[in-house]
Design a protein around this motif. Structure first.
Motif: not given
Ligand code: NAD
Length: 254
Positions: A148-177
């Protein structure tokens, strides 16, 4: 069901204060031996404070964006406390800036610490598990800001970084199972810490605005995350991997 945690070894990044320190405390109270890694020099004092739980602890000054520093730190943890079986990646930063004014340097800094730092620390932990011949549990600290996008603060880099963390989480979960390493994330909503206080103290109305958006009617406390983190680290969640669990007082449900 959480008794299996007793005597395990955890590495907690961003552990000198805030959410990382709080989650490390929850683990220590269940008998986990904890190493805190942080850029803050007072990480050693934080580790000493945790030792009050009656477990061995270690505090190391480490920048999670440095592969060399991570390799040295994981070797020291294995030597001093034993081979780690738990990793909590809580090191993180944020910047509030309008995207029309933002610089490449500020974008890169947030991506480097939150996303690259999380990946590199997972990698150092994964290598340690492989070399020691055991599995493990990783909990990455994402954010509701991954979806979700935070309001009223503008934090595009933070949003992108955390979306990336979610995908790193999924990818490593599959690779390292196959290695027996589970990889999950917690995705908190607003929690009181130095990170959020830098904004609410500069703008006292902000906390009221956030509170009005949270069905639970309050901003979270670091301890609100304890139960979830402990569950994800323990074998009580042994069939749970690749998930980012939102914990936000209902913020993202509406
Ligand atoms: N507070 C919130 O509302 C909230 C909500 C969702 C997610 N989070 C996430 O929780 C995590 C902890 O945040 P917090 O609120 O406790 O903030 P905080 O600023 O109190 O703690 C962050 C810690 O990370 C450390 N750190 C920063 N850069 C580092 C680096 N390069 N290497 C090692 N350590 C580094 C800091 O020194 C600090 O101790 C972050 O990943 C943050 O994005 C926080």
């Amino acid at each position: 069901m959480l008794e299996d945690l007793n005597g395990q070894v955890a590495v907690v990044t961003g552990g000198a204060r805030g959410l990382g320190f709080s989650m490390a405390g929850a683990l220590a109270r269940l008998g986990v031996h904890v190493a805190l890694l942080d850029v803050l020099a007072d990480v050693t004092d934080s580790a000493k404070a945790l030792a009050a739980a009656g477990v061995p602890t270690l505090g190391l000054s480490v920048d999670v964006t440095s592969e060399d520093a991570l390799a040295t730190a994981f070797a020291e943890v294995s030597r001093e406390l034993g081979s780690p079986t738990i990793l909590v990646n809580a090191a993180g930063i944020t910047i509030w800036e309008d995207s029309l004014e933002g610089t490449k340097a500020s974008w890169s800094k947030v991506i480097e610490v939150n996303l690259t730092g999380t990946y590199l620390t997972c990698q150092a932990f994964g290598r340690a598990c492989r070399d020691a011949g055991h599995g493990g549990a990783i909990v990455n600290v994402s954010s509701m800001s991954s979806t979700v996008v935070n309001i009223p603060q503008h934090q595009v880099s933070y949003h992108a970084s955390k979306a990336g963390v979610d995908m790193v989480t999924k990818a490593l979960a599959v690779e390292w199972a196959p290695l027996g390493i589970r990889v999950n994330a917690v995705a908190p909503g607003y929690i009181l810490s130095d990170m959020t206080r830098q904004f609410t103290e500069a703008n006292p109305e902000l906390a009221e605005q956030w509170r009005g958006l949270i069905p639970a009617g309050r901003i979270g406390e670091p301890a609100d995350l304890d139960g979830l983190v402990v569950l994800l680290c323990s074998s009580a969640s042994s069939y749970l991997t690749g998930q980012s669990v939102v914990i936000d007082g209902g913020y993202s449900a509406i």
